[in-house]
Scaffold this active site. Structure first.
Site, PDB file in Angstrom:
ATOM      1  N   LYS A  36       4.985  -2.734  -5.869  1.00 42.45           N
ATOM      2  CA  LYS A  36       4.353  -1.592  -5.858  1.00 42.45           C
ATOM      3  C   LYS A  36       5.543  -0.533  -5.897  1.00 42.45           C
ATOM      4  CE  LYS A  36       0.817  -2.952  -2.682  1.00 42.45           C
ATOM      5  NZ  LYS A  36       0.433  -2.884  -1.270  1.00 42.45           N
ATOM      6  N   GLY A  58       5.962  -4.951   4.886  1.00 39.64           N
ATOM      7  CA  GLY A  58       7.095  -5.000   3.846  1.00 39.64           C
ATOM      8  C   GLY A  58       7.419  -3.509   3.520  1.00 39.64           C
ATOM      9  N   GLY A  66       4.979  -0.243   0.137  1.00 40.85           N
ATOM     10  CA  GLY A  66       4.773  -0.984   1.285  1.00 40.85           C
ATOM     11  C   GLY A  66       3.650  -1.714   1.295  1.00 40.85           C
ATOM     12  N   ASP A  67       3.323  -3.013   2.157  1.00 41.44           N
ATOM     13  CA  ASP A  67       2.522  -3.775   2.297  1.00 41.44           C
ATOM     14  C   ASP A  67       2.467  -4.277   3.555  1.00 41.44           C
ATOM     15  OD1 ASP A  67       0.303  -5.293   0.643  1.00 41.44           O
ATOM     16  OD2 ASP A  67       1.260  -6.883   1.472  1.00 41.44           O
ATOM     17  N   SER A  68       1.245  -4.853   4.083  1.00 40.42           N
ATOM     18  CA  SER A  68       1.023  -5.335   5.062  1.00 40.42           C
ATOM     19  C   SER A  68       0.119  -6.594   5.229  1.00 40.42           C
ATOM     20  CB  SER A  68       0.411  -4.253   6.224  1.00 40.42           C
ATOM     21  OG  SER A  68       1.062  -3.006   6.155  1.00 40.42           O
TER      22      SER A  68
END
Length: 259
Positions: free
Chosen positions: A60, A119, A81-83
């Site tokens: 991203k 992340g 970011g990522d979850s």
């Protein structure tokens, strides 16, 4: 100093706004399922929680860092970011469908809790950066930068951050970017009924969030304990993001405040 948020997530934007930072929102346009599937195929196995969220965070941030925003190149820092929520070794993203969300809640409650993996990737795209020093000409250059682990990426494109235990974190820097993973261990109430699950799912709130719950919304009443940064559960770990900027680039958190 400008911070670009490679996301259209209202929760991530709200976290930054509450911290005094007004980011520039840019949709990264990343096919998350395809990126994760390609990396898993290259590795020949499923991705771990830290691997998945760091991979997508990098994807991203990279997509926005190399794009034009409002007709101009990016000038500042880009955050991606990522979850993902892990329960009994299984990773859960966004359920999208009410039936899927209800089943996930039943599984999460049966397990009693799980680990939220968050992340983070920050890419430096300052246009006044001195290539010789890696710093702008401002006061940031004089700030001491604590030592940080060197970033290594596998042939599959997955950042190698080492073993990250539930509730732990890891950070690495290399070139123009810093990558980090943070985590929080959550405990759910042991008396949540099927009617409560149905009522919560019917609100639509859990359908487009990792793990099918939010701690900054209606689901907060169903979560009895959080071991880790609460902001990591919402969408980004603010303590980790602050550390990334300081340790990776010598930039203080307050440099981004909108005064």
């Amino acid at each position: 100093m400008r911070l670009y948020l490679a996301s259209t997530s209202p929760a991530r934007r709200a976290l930054l706004a509450q911290s005094g930072i007004e980011p520039v929102l840019v949709s990264p346009g990343v096919d998350e399922d395809a990126a994760a599937a390609a990396a898993a195929a290259a590795l020949g196995r499923d991705l771990t929680g830290p691997e998945l969220v760091s991979l997508l965070a990098v994807a991203k941030a990279s997509a926005v860092a190399d794009a034009d925003v409002a007709g101009s190149p990016v000038d500042g820092f880009v955050f991606g970011g990522d979850s993902a929520f892990e329960v009994d070794g299984r990773l859960y993203g966004k359920p999208h469908d009410p039936a899927v969300a209800r089943e996930r809640w039943r599984q999460m409650l049966a397990a009693g809790g799980g680990t939220l993996w968050s992340g983070h990737c920050v890419v430096d795209r300052r246009r006044d950066l001195d290539p010789a020093t890696g710093r702008t000409g401002g006061p940031d250059a004089a700030r001491p930068v604590p030592p940080v682990r060197s970033l290594v990426t596998s042939p599959a494109g997955v950042p190698e951050l080492g073993d990250v235990a539930p509730g732990g974190s890891a950070l690495a820097a290399g070139g123009d970017r810093v990558v980090a993973v943070d985590s929080a261990v959550l405990t759910f109430a042991d008396d949540v009924s099927a009617d409560e699950i149905d009522a919560y799912v019917a609100t639509g709130e859990p359908l487009e969030v990792a793990g099918a719950f939010t701690i900054d919304g209606r689901a907060a009443a169903y979560i009895t304990r959080i071991d880790g940064a609460p902001s990591a559960v919402i969408g980004m770990s603010l303590p980790v993001l602050r550390s990334m900027l300081l340790r990776g680039f010598g930039i203080a958190w307050h440099d981004f405040w909108s005064l």
